[in-house]
Design a protein around this motif. Structure first.
Motif, PDB file in Angstrom:
ATOM      1  N   HIS A   1      -7.658   6.289   5.980  1.00  0.00           N
ATOM      2  CA  HIS A   1      -8.890   5.750   6.535  1.00  0.00           C
ATOM      3  C   HIS A   1      -8.577   4.485   7.337  1.00  0.00           C
ATOM      4  CE1 HIS A   1     -10.769   8.559   3.899  1.00  0.00           C
ATOM      5  NE2 HIS A   1     -10.470   7.892   2.799  1.00  0.00           N
ATOM      6  N   PRO A   2      -9.184   4.335   8.511  1.00  0.00           N
ATOM      7  CA  PRO A   2      -8.967   3.102   9.298  1.00  0.00           C
ATOM      8  C   PRO A   2      -9.496   1.872   8.564  1.00  0.00           C
ATOM      9  CG  PRO A   2     -10.001   4.834  10.613  1.00  0.00           C
ATOM     10  CD  PRO A   2     -10.063   5.291   9.199  1.00  0.00           C
ATOM     11  N   CYS A   3      -8.873   0.755   8.794  1.00  0.00           N
ATOM     12  CA  CYS A   3      -9.326  -0.497   8.178  1.00  0.00           C
ATOM     13  C   CYS A   3     -10.607  -0.984   8.861  1.00  0.00           C
ATOM     14  CB  CYS A   3      -8.241  -1.561   8.297  1.00  0.00           C
ATOM     15  SG  CYS A   3      -8.736  -3.161   7.596  1.00  0.00           S
TER      16      CYS A   3
ATOM     17  N   SER B   1      -5.159   7.136  14.061  1.00  0.00           N
ATOM     18  CA  SER B   1      -4.167   8.212  14.097  1.00  0.00           C
ATOM     19  C   SER B   1      -3.298   8.242  12.837  1.00  0.00           C
ATOM     20  CB  SER B   1      -3.277   8.071  15.339  1.00  0.00           C
ATOM     21  OG  SER B   1      -2.566   6.842  15.318  1.00  0.00           O
ATOM     22  N   GLY B   2      -3.653   7.408  11.835  1.00  0.00           N
ATOM     23  CA  GLY B   2      -2.912   7.401  10.582  1.00  0.00           C
ATOM     24  C   GLY B   2      -1.586   6.686  10.642  1.00  0.00           C
TER      25      GLY B   2
ATOM     26  N   HIS C   1       0.832  -1.196   0.000  1.00  0.00           N
ATOM     27  CA  HIS C   1       0.000   0.000   0.000  1.00  0.00           C
ATOM     28  C   HIS C   1       0.868   1.249   0.000  1.00  0.00           C
ATOM     29  CE1 HIS C   1      -4.132  -1.333   0.262  1.00  0.00           C
ATOM     30  NE2 HIS C   1      -3.801  -2.241   1.161  1.00  0.00           N
ATOM     31  N   ALA C   2       0.365   2.290  -0.660  1.00  0.00           N
ATOM     32  CA  ALA C   2       1.043   3.583  -0.630  1.00  0.00           C
ATOM     33  C   ALA C   2       0.733   4.280   0.696  1.00  0.00           C
ATOM     34  CB  ALA C   2       0.564   4.441  -1.801  1.00  0.00           C
ATOM     35  N   PRO C   3       1.601   5.192   1.155  1.00  0.00           N
ATOM     36  CA  PRO C   3       1.382   5.866   2.441  1.00  0.00           C
ATOM     37  C   PRO C   3       0.018   6.542   2.546  1.00  0.00           C
ATOM     38  CG  PRO C   3       3.595   6.291   1.639  1.00  0.00           C
ATOM     39  CD  PRO C   3       2.890   5.578   0.533  1.00  0.00           C
ATOM     40  N   GLN C   4      -0.483   7.118   1.435  1.00  0.00           N
ATOM     41  CA  GLN C   4      -1.766   7.820   1.504  1.00  0.00           C
ATOM     42  C   GLN C   4      -2.950   6.884   1.711  1.00  0.00           C
ATOM     43  OE1 GLN C   4       0.293   7.838  -1.109  1.00  0.00           O
ATOM     44  NE2 GLN C   4      -0.766   7.568  -3.067  1.00  0.00           N
TER      45      GLN C   4
END
Length: 353
Positions: free
Chosen positions: A223-225, A281-282, A216-219
């Motif tokens: 959104h939370p999984c 919190s990303g 996955h890319a950082p962006q």
């Protein structure tokens, strides 16, 4: 009860609460760890499995604990469900608790007897896994299976479902990988012509074995999984519970055991709360199993939609939603992993008949 449970899950997810006063709506339940094939893309090739079935006490405790809130139990895992001698009883037990069941099979044991027994149950959905439209590609990915035999088993099953006017949803699925990459058109053409097949699905490979460089890319972590709130939680044959199937496949630790702790306690264990905190919190990429996960991440709009309706309705709408999210005007609502090998990665193509 189920409607109220979904409402609490939705409020917790949208409110980014790390403690959830509800239970998941979906579970992946590995009733057996036994399998009769070798598949190079399967995690069981790196996670050696015992030749064991789930104990009745473990299964009973799980279904009874989740029975008033669960909507679907996918009786699959790293084993072949038809190797579980009690699989038909397990489907019936879920039915008694008004929990819908789903299966996925490699088809090697789906003979005429098994076909009739399955069609006698109230199984909601079955995925017929068939990874290729040629003998060469299919038998490369499904070592130990015979192309013609499995194909004939699946065709017979779908036709019998049609003849018996069963409401069971039948999906034929191919995981798109290197050797079958150019077989999508022929695969879809053949299976769409078979009576009784409701959907033909070609999906991306979500394991890490055949493409370890994908990620996955950082962006993607904005959104939370949804797995950490909605489910599906993954229950191993020995009762160990993981936040999702990928958390086990990628070497994560269980967050509890249904034979030792109550389900609500497991769902709000310290490990689950810490994972939710990282996601809201990303910082999901700081969790090793999440950083290496290959599963597409849905936008909160899709997660909310999946909790507004009963799981049965969600299952019926899913093919159309996924198709629009990947290829239509809603493109971007699902974030697949980036696979640099092909120009159009992250393929999920579901074609309802």
């Amino acid at each position: 009860m189920r409607l109220w449970n979904r409402a609490k899950l939705l409020a917790a997810y949208l409110g980014r609460r790390t403690r959830v006063n509800a239970l998941p709506v979906e579970y992946i339940v590995e009733t057996t760890a036994k399998c009769n094939l070798y598949c190079p893309m399967c995690p069981r090739e790196t996670h050696k499995q015992p030749k064991e079935d789930m104990a009745d006490s473990v299964y009973t405790r799980l279904v009874e604990a989740a029975g008033t809130s669960a909507e679907h139990m996918m009786l699959i895992g790293l084993g072949e469900p038809l190797l579980d001698p009690k699989i038909f009883d397990r489907i019936a037990f879920c039915d008694q608790h008004k929990v819908f069941t789903l299966l996925s099979t490699n088809g090697t044991l789906l003979d005429k007897t098994a076909t009739e027994r399955l069609l006698d149950t109230n199984l909601e959905h079955i995925t017929l896994s068939f990874d290729g439209s040629t003998k060469e590609s299919f038998e490369f990915y499904r070592k130990g299976a015979k192309f013609e035999k499995v194909r004939d088993n699946f065709v017979h099953f779908a036709r019998r479902k049609q003849e018996r006017r069963s409401k069971m949803q039948v999906v034929v699925q191919m995981v798109r990988m290197e050797r079958n990459w150019d077989e999508v058109e022929e695969f879809s053409r053949f299976w769409r012509a078979v009576p009784g097949v409701d959907e033909v699905r070609v999906k991306a490979d979500e394991t890490d074995l055949m493409r370890p460089d994908a990620a996955h890319a950082p962006q993607d972590w904005q959104h939370p999984c949804h797995y950490l709130w909605r489910g599906a939680m993954y229950v191993k044959h020995n009762g160990d519970i993981y936040p999702c199937c990928q958390s086990y496949n990628l070497g994560g630790a269980p967050v509890g055991n249904i034979g030792q702790s109550p389900l609500p306690e497991i769902f709000n264990s310290t490990a689950m709360i810490e994972m939710r905190q990282a996601h809201v919190s990303g910082r999901a990429g700081d969790i090793p199993v999440c950083a290496n996960c290959r599963t597409a991440i849905p936008h909160p709009i899709l997660v909310a939609g999946s909790l507004l309706f009963h799981g049965r309705t969600v299952r019926k709408l899913l093919p159309w939603v996924e198709r629009l999210a990947y290829f239509g005007r809603w493109s971007g609502l699902l974030r697949p992993v980036d696979d640099q090998r092909r120009p159009n990665p992250g393929l999920v193509n579901i074609q309802p008949k």
